[in-house]
Design a protein around this motif. Structure first.
Motif, PDB file in Angstrom:
ATOM      1  N   ALA A   1      -7.983  40.740   3.965  1.00  0.00           N
ATOM      2  CA  ALA A   1      -9.009  41.750   3.674  1.00  0.00           C
ATOM      3  C   ALA A   1     -10.291  41.466   4.454  1.00  0.00           C
ATOM      4  O   ALA A   1     -10.926  42.390   4.981  1.00  0.00           O
ATOM      5  CB  ALA A   1      -9.287  41.799   2.177  1.00  0.00           C
ATOM      6  N   LEU A   2     -10.669  40.197   4.553  1.00  0.00           N
ATOM      7  CA  LEU A   2     -11.875  39.837   5.297  1.00  0.00           C
ATOM      8  C   LEU A   2     -11.698  40.091   6.791  1.00  0.00           C
ATOM      9  O   LEU A   2     -12.610  40.594   7.451  1.00  0.00           O
ATOM     10  CB  LEU A   2     -12.253  38.381   5.037  1.00  0.00           C
ATOM     11  N   LEU A   3     -10.529  39.757   7.327  1.00  0.00           N
ATOM     12  CA  LEU A   3     -10.273  40.028   8.747  1.00  0.00           C
ATOM     13  C   LEU A   3     -10.345  41.518   9.047  1.00  0.00           C
ATOM     14  O   LEU A   3     -10.934  41.933  10.047  1.00  0.00           O
ATOM     15  CB  LEU A   3      -8.902  39.485   9.160  1.00  0.00           C
ATOM     16  N   ALA A   4      -9.748  42.305   8.176  1.00  0.00           N
ATOM     17  CA  ALA A   4      -9.782  43.760   8.367  1.00  0.00           C
ATOM     18  C   ALA A   4     -11.213  44.279   8.307  1.00  0.00           C
ATOM     19  O   ALA A   4     -11.618  45.109   9.118  1.00  0.00           O
ATOM     20  CB  ALA A   4      -8.918  44.451   7.315  1.00  0.00           C
ATOM     21  N   ALA A   5     -11.982  43.786   7.347  1.00  0.00           N
ATOM     22  CA  ALA A   5     -13.367  44.233   7.203  1.00  0.00           C
ATOM     23  C   ALA A   5     -14.202  43.816   8.416  1.00  0.00           C
ATOM     24  O   ALA A   5     -14.993  44.602   8.933  1.00  0.00           O
ATOM     25  CB  ALA A   5     -13.967  43.684   5.915  1.00  0.00           C
ATOM     26  N   LEU A   6     -14.021  42.578   8.874  1.00  0.00           N
ATOM     27  CA  LEU A   6     -14.774  42.098  10.041  1.00  0.00           C
ATOM     28  C   LEU A   6     -14.368  42.827  11.315  1.00  0.00           C
ATOM     29  O   LEU A   6     -15.154  42.939  12.241  1.00  0.00           O
ATOM     30  CB  LEU A   6     -14.577  40.598  10.226  1.00  0.00           C
ATOM     31  N   GLY A   7     -13.145  43.320  11.354  1.00  0.00           N
ATOM     32  CA  GLY A   7     -12.673  44.043  12.524  1.00  0.00           C
ATOM     33  C   GLY A   7     -13.294  45.418  12.660  1.00  0.00           C
ATOM     34  O   GLY A   7     -13.320  45.989  13.746  1.00  0.00           O
ATOM     35  N   GLY A   8     -13.817  45.948  11.571  1.00  0.00           N
ATOM     36  CA  GLY A   8     -14.339  47.300  11.637  1.00  0.00           C
ATOM     37  C   GLY A   8     -15.797  47.460  11.281  1.00  0.00           C
ATOM     38  O   GLY A   8     -16.368  48.520  11.470  1.00  0.00           O
ATOM     39  N   GLU A   9     -16.405  46.430  10.781  1.00  0.00           N
ATOM     40  CA  GLU A   9     -17.785  46.550  10.295  1.00  0.00           C
ATOM     41  C   GLU A   9     -18.664  45.437  10.848  1.00  0.00           C
ATOM     42  O   GLU A   9     -18.214  44.305  11.004  1.00  0.00           O
ATOM     43  CB  GLU A   9     -17.816  46.475   8.760  1.00  0.00           C
ATOM     44  N   ASP A  10     -19.934  45.757  11.102  1.00  0.00           N
ATOM     45  CA  ASP A  10     -20.895  44.730  11.513  1.00  0.00           C
ATOM     46  C   ASP A  10     -21.368  43.918  10.327  1.00  0.00           C
ATOM     47  O   ASP A  10     -21.727  42.757  10.462  1.00  0.00           O
ATOM     48  CB  ASP A  10     -22.103  45.360  12.201  1.00  0.00           C
ATOM     49  N   GLU A  11     -21.395  44.540   9.161  1.00  0.00           N
ATOM     50  CA  GLU A  11     -21.832  43.862   7.938  1.00  0.00           C
ATOM     51  C   GLU A  11     -20.752  44.013   6.886  1.00  0.00           C
ATOM     52  O   GLU A  11     -20.264  45.112   6.634  1.00  0.00           O
ATOM     53  CB  GLU A  11     -23.136  44.466   7.424  1.00  0.00           C
ATOM     54  N   VAL A  12     -20.376  42.901   6.286  1.00  0.00           N
ATOM     55  CA  VAL A  12     -19.369  42.891   5.226  1.00  0.00           C
ATOM     56  C   VAL A  12     -20.021  42.334   3.970  1.00  0.00           C
ATOM     57  O   VAL A  12     -20.694  41.305   4.016  1.00  0.00           O
ATOM     58  CB  VAL A  12     -18.149  42.029   5.626  1.00  0.00           C
ATOM     59  N   LEU A  13     -19.818  43.018   2.878  1.00  0.00           N
ATOM     60  CA  LEU A  13     -20.348  42.586   1.590  1.00  0.00           C
ATOM     61  C   LEU A  13     -19.181  42.121   0.727  1.00  0.00           C
ATOM     62  O   LEU A  13     -18.220  42.862   0.524  1.00  0.00           O
ATOM     63  CB  LEU A  13     -21.081  43.727   0.889  1.00  0.00           C
ATOM     64  N   VAL A  14     -19.267  40.897   0.238  1.00  0.00           N
ATOM     65  CA  VAL A  14     -18.279  40.359  -0.689  1.00  0.00           C
ATOM     66  C   VAL A  14     -18.989  40.185  -2.027  1.00  0.00           C
ATOM     67  O   VAL A  14     -19.877  39.349  -2.167  1.00  0.00           O
ATOM     68  CB  VAL A  14     -17.704  39.010  -0.203  1.00  0.00           C
TER      69      VAL A  14
ATOM     70  N   ALA B   1     -17.541  35.440  11.402  1.00  0.00           N
ATOM     71  CA  ALA B   1     -18.520  36.530  11.486  1.00  0.00           C
ATOM     72  C   ALA B   1     -19.681  36.144  12.395  1.00  0.00           C
ATOM     73  O   ALA B   1     -20.128  36.950  13.220  1.00  0.00           O
ATOM     74  CB  ALA B   1     -19.029  36.891  10.093  1.00  0.00           C
ATOM     75  N   GLU B   2     -20.173  34.919  12.244  1.00  0.00           N
ATOM     76  CA  GLU B   2     -21.272  34.470  13.097  1.00  0.00           C
ATOM     77  C   GLU B   2     -20.875  34.488  14.568  1.00  0.00           C
ATOM     78  O   GLU B   2     -21.654  34.903  15.417  1.00  0.00           O
ATOM     79  CB  GLU B   2     -21.722  33.059  12.692  1.00  0.00           C
ATOM     80  N   LYS B   3     -19.653  34.051  14.866  1.00  0.00           N
ATOM     81  CA  LYS B   3     -19.184  34.037  16.259  1.00  0.00           C
ATOM     82  C   LYS B   3     -19.071  35.452  16.823  1.00  0.00           C
ATOM     83  O   LYS B   3     -19.246  35.658  18.021  1.00  0.00           O
ATOM     84  CB  LYS B   3     -17.839  33.325  16.354  1.00  0.00           C
ATOM     85  N   LEU B   4     -18.770  36.407  15.952  1.00  0.00           N
ATOM     86  CA  LEU B   4     -18.642  37.806  16.369  1.00  0.00           C
ATOM     87  C   LEU B   4     -19.979  38.548  16.358  1.00  0.00           C
ATOM     88  O   LEU B   4     -20.042  39.722  16.705  1.00  0.00           O
ATOM     89  CB  LEU B   4     -17.661  38.542  15.447  1.00  0.00           C
ATOM     90  N   GLY B   5     -21.037  37.864  15.907  1.00  0.00           N
ATOM     91  CA  GLY B   5     -22.340  38.512  15.801  1.00  0.00           C
ATOM     92  C   GLY B   5     -22.415  39.455  14.618  1.00  0.00           C
ATOM     93  O   GLY B   5     -23.178  40.418  14.635  1.00  0.00           O
ATOM     94  N   ARG B   6     -21.617  39.192  13.607  1.00  0.00           N
ATOM     95  CA  ARG B   6     -21.581  40.026  12.407  1.00  0.00           C
ATOM     96  C   ARG B   6     -22.074  39.241  11.209  1.00  0.00           C
ATOM     97  O   ARG B   6     -22.324  38.051  11.301  1.00  0.00           O
ATOM     98  CB  ARG B   6     -20.168  40.543  12.184  1.00  0.00           C
ATOM     99  N   THR B   7     -22.197  39.923  10.090  1.00  0.00           N
ATOM    100  CA  THR B   7     -22.763  39.308   8.897  1.00  0.00           C
ATOM    101  C   THR B   7     -21.831  39.471   7.707  1.00  0.00           C
ATOM    102  O   THR B   7     -21.295  40.556   7.494  1.00  0.00           O
ATOM    103  CB  THR B   7     -24.111  39.978   8.546  1.00  0.00           C
ATOM    104  N   ILE B   8     -21.670  38.401   6.954  1.00  0.00           N
ATOM    105  CA  ILE B   8     -20.994  38.484   5.657  1.00  0.00           C
ATOM    106  C   ILE B   8     -22.026  38.101   4.612  1.00  0.00           C
ATOM    107  O   ILE B   8     -22.674  37.061   4.715  1.00  0.00           O
ATOM    108  CB  ILE B   8     -19.791  37.541   5.547  1.00  0.00           C
ATOM    109  N   THR B   9     -22.174  38.945   3.631  1.00  0.00           N
ATOM    110  CA  THR B   9     -23.073  38.683   2.519  1.00  0.00           C
ATOM    111  C   THR B   9     -22.226  38.441   1.279  1.00  0.00           C
ATOM    112  O   THR B   9     -21.317  39.211   0.986  1.00  0.00           O
ATOM    113  CB  THR B   9     -24.013  39.883   2.277  1.00  0.00           C
TER     114      THR B   9
END
Length: 108
Positions: free
Chosen positions: A31-44, A67-75
């Motif tokens: 689920a996290l991989l899918a979310a990171l693949g399509g969104e810049d920001e992911v909220l858990v 996420a950091e390596k991809l320049g994205r954010t997980i909250t």
């Protein structure tokens, strides 16, 4: 994925609840991989998690690093002194900086 503990309510948002253990790690990872693949920001949202295994922490930390390596954010939303915070402490780990916003970010 165990849909009873991981709910993808909208793009980029995962709601976790109940007891999370090794049997949920693979589903959470997917689920996290899918979310990171399509969104810049992911909220858990883990405010309804009642207990979790260290395997779940490993998945969350790995996703944070990815996420950091991809320049994205997980909250990660969690309750103070709740299951997430307690499990990080028992594992001798600090919740990564930038991983958790103030609790007032979203209403429950």
């Amino acid at each position: 994925m165990c849909s009873d503990v991981i709910d993808k309510t909208k793009a980029g948002t995962l709601e976790l609840e109940g007891d999370l253990g090794p049997r949920n790690a693979s589903g959470l990872h997917e689920a996290l991989l899918a979310a990171l693949g399509g969104e810049d920001e992911v909220l858990v949202d883990a405010r309804r998690v009642t207990s979790l295994d260290v395997s779940i922490l490993q998945v969350l930390i790995a996703a944070h690093v990815a996420a950091e390596k991809l320049g994205r954010t997980i909250t990660l939303l969690h309750t103070p002194e709740g299951a997430v915070e307690t499990t990080f402490a028992r594992a001798g780990l600090a919740i990564p900086a930038g991983f958790t916003p103030p609790q007032t970010a979203l209403p429950r």
